[in-house]
Motif scaffolding. Structure first.
Motif, mmCIF file in Angstrom:
data_model
loop_
_atom_site.group_PDB
_atom_site.id
_atom_site.type_symbol
_atom_site.label_atom_id
_atom_site.label_comp_id
_atom_site.label_asym_id
_atom_site.label_seq_id
_atom_site.Cartn_x
_atom_site.Cartn_y
_atom_site.Cartn_z
ATOM 1 N N TRP A 385 0.830 -1.204 0.000
ATOM 2 C CA TRP A 385 0.000 0.000 0.000
ATOM 3 C C TRP A 385 0.864 1.254 0.000
ATOM 4 C CZ3 TRP A 385 -0.707 4.342 2.899
ATOM 5 C CH2 TRP A 385 -1.857 5.087 2.637
ATOM 6 N N THR A 386 1.965 1.239 0.746
ATOM 7 C CA THR A 386 2.860 2.397 0.781
ATOM 8 C C THR A 386 3.441 2.674 -0.601
ATOM 9 O OG1 THR A 386 3.425 1.896 3.077
ATOM 10 C CG2 THR A 386 4.900 3.380 1.885
ATOM 11 N N ALA A 387 3.913 1.605 -1.270
ATOM 12 C CA ALA A 387 4.486 1.787 -2.614
ATOM 13 C C ALA A 387 3.435 2.280 -3.598
ATOM 14 C CB ALA A 387 5.097 0.471 -3.093
ATOM 15 N N TRP A 388 2.213 1.748 -3.503
ATOM 16 C CA TRP A 388 1.166 2.182 -4.428
ATOM 17 C C TRP A 388 0.752 3.626 -4.166
ATOM 18 C CZ3 TRP A 388 -3.808 3.848 -3.279
ATOM 19 C CH2 TRP A 388 -4.624 4.088 -4.392
ATOM 20 N N ARG A 389 0.574 3.978 -2.875
ATOM 21 C CA ARG A 389 0.028 5.297 -2.538
ATOM 22 C C ARG A 389 1.012 6.428 -2.820
ATOM 23 N NH1 ARG A 389 -1.344 9.568 -2.165
ATOM 24 N NH2 ARG A 389 -2.859 10.592 -0.801
ATOM 25 N N PHE A 390 2.276 6.224 -2.526
ATOM 26 C CA PHE A 390 3.225 7.330 -2.591
ATOM 27 C C PHE A 390 4.190 7.258 -3.777
ATOM 28 C CE2 PHE A 390 2.148 6.785 1.933
ATOM 29 C CZ PHE A 390 1.565 8.017 2.158
ATOM 30 N N PHE A 391 4.147 6.165 -4.543
ATOM 31 C CA PHE A 391 5.053 6.055 -5.689
ATOM 32 C C PHE A 391 4.286 5.738 -6.973
ATOM 33 C CE2 PHE A 391 7.663 5.109 -1.961
ATOM 34 C CZ PHE A 391 8.712 6.001 -2.156
ATOM 35 N N ILE A 392 3.634 4.563 -7.025
ATOM 36 C CA ILE A 392 2.963 4.120 -8.247
ATOM 37 C C ILE A 392 1.786 5.037 -8.568
ATOM 38 C CG2 ILE A 392 1.732 2.204 -9.335
ATOM 39 C CD1 ILE A 392 3.322 0.322 -7.522
ATOM 40 N N ARG A 393 1.012 5.408 -7.565
ATOM 41 C CA ARG A 393 -0.144 6.267 -7.796
ATOM 42 C C ARG A 393 0.280 7.647 -8.290
ATOM 43 N NH1 ARG A 393 -2.851 9.876 -4.447
ATOM 44 N NH2 ARG A 393 -5.076 10.169 -4.908
ATOM 45 N N ASP A 394 1.330 8.201 -7.722
ATOM 46 C CA ASP A 394 1.803 9.511 -8.175
ATOM 47 C C ASP A 394 2.308 9.459 -9.608
ATOM 48 O OD1 ASP A 394 1.141 10.515 -5.749
ATOM 49 O OD2 ASP A 394 3.181 10.542 -4.943
ATOM 50 N N ILE A 395 3.029 8.383 -9.953
ATOM 51 C CA ILE A 395 3.520 8.242 -11.328
ATOM 52 C C ILE A 395 2.360 8.106 -12.300
ATOM 53 C CG2 ILE A 395 4.842 6.749 -12.881
ATOM 54 C CD1 ILE A 395 6.645 6.100 -10.503
ATOM 55 N N THR A 396 1.345 7.330 -11.892
ATOM 56 C CA THR A 396 0.175 7.139 -12.755
ATOM 57 C C THR A 396 -0.583 8.446 -12.951
ATOM 58 O OG1 THR A 396 -0.008 4.869 -11.919
ATOM 59 C CG2 THR A 396 -1.912 5.785 -13.062
ATOM 60 N N LEU A 397 -0.789 9.191 -11.859
ATOM 61 C CA LEU A 397 -1.491 10.471 -11.974
ATOM 62 C C LEU A 397 -0.704 11.465 -12.826
ATOM 63 C CD1 LEU A 397 -2.815 10.923 -8.317
ATOM 64 C CD2 LEU A 397 -4.118 10.264 -10.348
ATOM 65 N N ARG A 398 0.629 11.467 -12.681
ATOM 66 C CA ARG A 398 1.444 12.371 -13.480
ATOM 67 C C ARG A 398 1.370 12.009 -14.964
ATOM 68 N NH1 ARG A 398 6.069 11.336 -11.272
ATOM 69 N NH2 ARG A 398 5.539 12.486 -9.383
ATOM 70 N N TYR A 399 1.372 10.700 -15.251
ATOM 71 C CA TYR A 399 1.273 10.244 -16.640
ATOM 72 C C TYR A 399 -0.081 10.633 -17.238
ATOM 73 C CZ TYR A 399 0.595 7.022 -20.538
ATOM 74 O OH TYR A 399 0.311 6.476 -21.769
ATOM 75 N N LYS A 400 -1.167 10.471 -16.459
ATOM 76 C CA LYS A 400 -2.493 10.827 -16.951
ATOM 77 C C LYS A 400 -2.597 12.331 -17.192
ATOM 78 C CE LYS A 400 -5.083 7.004 -14.867
ATOM 79 N NZ LYS A 400 -6.144 6.638 -13.887
ATOM 80 N N GLU A 401 -1.970 13.135 -16.336
ATOM 81 C CA GLU A 401 -2.015 14.578 -16.511
ATOM 82 C C GLU A 401 -1.273 14.998 -17.781
ATOM 83 O OE1 GLU A 401 -2.923 18.539 -15.763
ATOM 84 O OE2 GLU A 401 -3.737 16.672 -14.905
ATOM 85 N N ILE A 402 -0.100 14.402 -18.018
ATOM 86 C CA ILE A 402 0.651 14.720 -19.235
ATOM 87 C C ILE A 402 -0.123 14.298 -20.472
ATOM 88 C CG2 ILE A 402 2.759 14.183 -20.534
ATOM 89 C CD1 ILE A 402 4.181 13.916 -17.843
ATOM 90 N N ARG A 403 -0.761 13.148 -20.407
ATOM 91 C CA ARG A 403 -1.542 12.656 -21.545
ATOM 92 C C ARG A 403 -2.740 13.567 -21.805
ATOM 93 N NH1 ARG A 403 -4.088 6.536 -21.977
ATOM 94 N NH2 ARG A 403 -4.883 6.722 -24.119
ATOM 95 N N ARG A 404 -3.389 14.036 -20.741
ATOM 96 C CA ARG A 404 -4.529 14.940 -20.905
ATOM 97 C C ARG A 404 -4.095 16.256 -21.532
ATOM 98 N NH1 ARG A 404 -6.595 19.147 -18.509
ATOM 99 N NH2 ARG A 404 -4.940 19.149 -16.930
ATOM 100 N N GLN A 405 -2.942 16.791 -21.100
ATOM 101 C CA GLN A 405 -2.451 18.033 -21.680
ATOM 102 C C GLN A 405 -2.115 17.873 -23.156
ATOM 103 O OE1 GLN A 405 0.821 19.278 -19.260
ATOM 104 N NE2 GLN A 405 -0.467 19.830 -17.497
#
Length: 440
Positions: A385-405
């Motif tokens: 959960w720690t790896a997903w919440r603070f690493f994988i989730r942030d990378i995924t959200l950043r990727y989605k934001e770049i893709r949306r832009q």
């Protein structure tokens, strides 16, 4: 309050602290003179043990008086800053005592406790803690519920008041419940090491978690709710005209000067998550130290030293939790962790080292295989959960934001081309981006 009011309150507080320190310095001087006067007048006994104990007690008293006057103030000012400075100095004395015990042999350390209480220093008798776990025992015709009544001893109100005070320290319902449930799992896991961890299932979950701990946490949260809604407007005792108002003001002197609501927010950042996990770990280790120290130093559970240790942790724990929260919540203002928090951590670690040295055999008794599997599974889930919440989730959200832009940029480009002025619009956009980059 306005900035002028805050400056005035701070001036009054500093002036009061200086006055209280001056009065306490006078008391220190009088105490030192009195001790010297008594020592010179009376004939020194020839009992070495008595003289040693008396000299140690007098040295501790002088140190406490010095610390109360000269130690740095903590975050609390009620009922008086000197009260919290006193407990800070007691923390230093207790830590020094633990270090002394740590450097003794096992036999000498246990026999040294006889100097505190002559009844100590003897092995504890074997006791059966688990026994018959039937709530209703049909074999006992006179009292079928005797198993329940046997559990209703003095430790039931101790559990309740203990968790009531812990709730006032932590100020968070979820953290209190997690620590309460986690400790019951630790008792299940370590009952093969300490016999008093062996309890009936209903003693674990009904009497402890739901009734004693749960009721204490509930009353603590209600008290916190009242303190958060209370109006903190203080008036001098001699400015109150009625006797009833004066008595009420005296009682309120033992309530906080102001109120700070703790919002731990463990999932907001990795730093806060690790800090909350560390707080829970230290709490559980301090709880375990209570039982293991009694076991390795041969102290009965009802001994007054056990109660004094709990009273000590109640007073220093509240200050430590406030210092930890201030350091987490506003690291720019509170640049380092408070002194009481460091001392509590050092005391907890030293107690654990004493347990390791005095009885390594008990601590190294291997856990049953199914318990080991459960703890490994729990640790893996927390790490995942720690790896997903603070690493994988942030990378995924950043990727989605770049893709949306990129999609929005492509949509704007296609829209401009369809209107026939795509070239000029794209050039203007590129020039605007370059201008913004230069400004940045």
């Amino acid at each position: 309050p306005s900035s002028a009011d805050l400056r005035w309150n701070e001036t009054v507080r500093i002036t009061g602290n200086k006055a209280s320190r001056a009065h306490t310095l006078t008391v220190l001087f009088i105490l030192t003179c009195a001790l010297g006067y008594v020592t010179l007048l009376e004939e020194t006994p020839q009992d070495t043990a008595y003289n040693t104990k008396r000299g140690i007690v007098a040295s501790i008293l002088v140190f406490l008086c010095f610390g109360v006057t000269q130690a740095k103030d903590g975050p609390f000012s009620r009922p008086h800053p000197a009260y919290w400075r006193f407990w800070l100095c007691v923390s230093v004395v207790y830590e020094l005592f633990l270090i002394f015990i740590l450097f003794q042999t096992v036999q000498d350390g246990r026999q040294f406790m006889k100097y505190i209480d002559p009844h100590l220093g003897v092995p504890l008798p074997e006791r059966d803690y688990g026994g018959n776990c039937l709530i209703y025992d049909p074999g006992n015709e006179t009292d079928p519920f005797h198993n329940v009544w046997d559990k209703l001893d003095g430790f039931v109100p101790a559990h309740f008041f203990g968790w009531y005070l812990k709730t006032l320290m932590i100020r968070d319902w979820w953290m209190c419940m997690i620590i309460s449930v986690m400790f019951e799992f630790l008792e299940y896991s370590l009952e093969h090491q300490l016999p008093n961890f062996s309890e009936c299932w209903w003693d674990h979950w009904i009497m402890d978690v739901i009734l004693c701990n749960g009721l204490g946490i509930y009353c603590g949260m209600k008290t916190l709710s009242w303190l958060s809604l209370k109006t903190y407007k203080w008036q001098g005792l001699w400015n109150i005209p009625t006797y009833k108002g004066k008595m009420k003001r005296i009682v309120f002197q033992f309530t906080p000067y102001s109120w700070v609501k703790f919002e731990w927010k463990p999932a907001s950042s990795l730093r806060r998550w690790l800090a909350v996990c560390g707080i829970i770990f230290v709490f559980l280790l301090a709880e375990l130290n209570t039982f293991y120290l009694k076991f390795v130093l041969w102290m009965p559970p009802e001994h007054y030293l056990v109660l004094l240790r709990l009273v000590f942790f109640v007073n220093v724990g509240g200050v430590a939790m406030r210092e930890i929260y201030d350091f987490m919540d506003d690291p720019k203002f509170h640049k380092k962790l408070g002194q009481q928090a460091w001392l509590v951590a050092a005391i907890t670690a030293t107690e654990f080292l004493i347990v390791v040295k005095y009885d390594p055999y008990t601590l190294t008794l291997s856990l049953p295989f199914y318990i080991t599997q459960c703890w490994i599974l729990g640790i893996i889930l927390v790490l995942t959960w720690t790896a997903w919440r603070f690493f994988i989730r942030d990378i995924t959200l950043r990727y989605k934001e770049i893709r949306r832009q990129k999609q929005e940029h492509k949509y704007e480009k296609d829209k401009c081309l369809s209107n026939g002025d795509g070239h000029s619009s794209i050039m203007d956009e590129q020039n605007g981006n370059k201008l913004r980059e230069r400004k940045l």
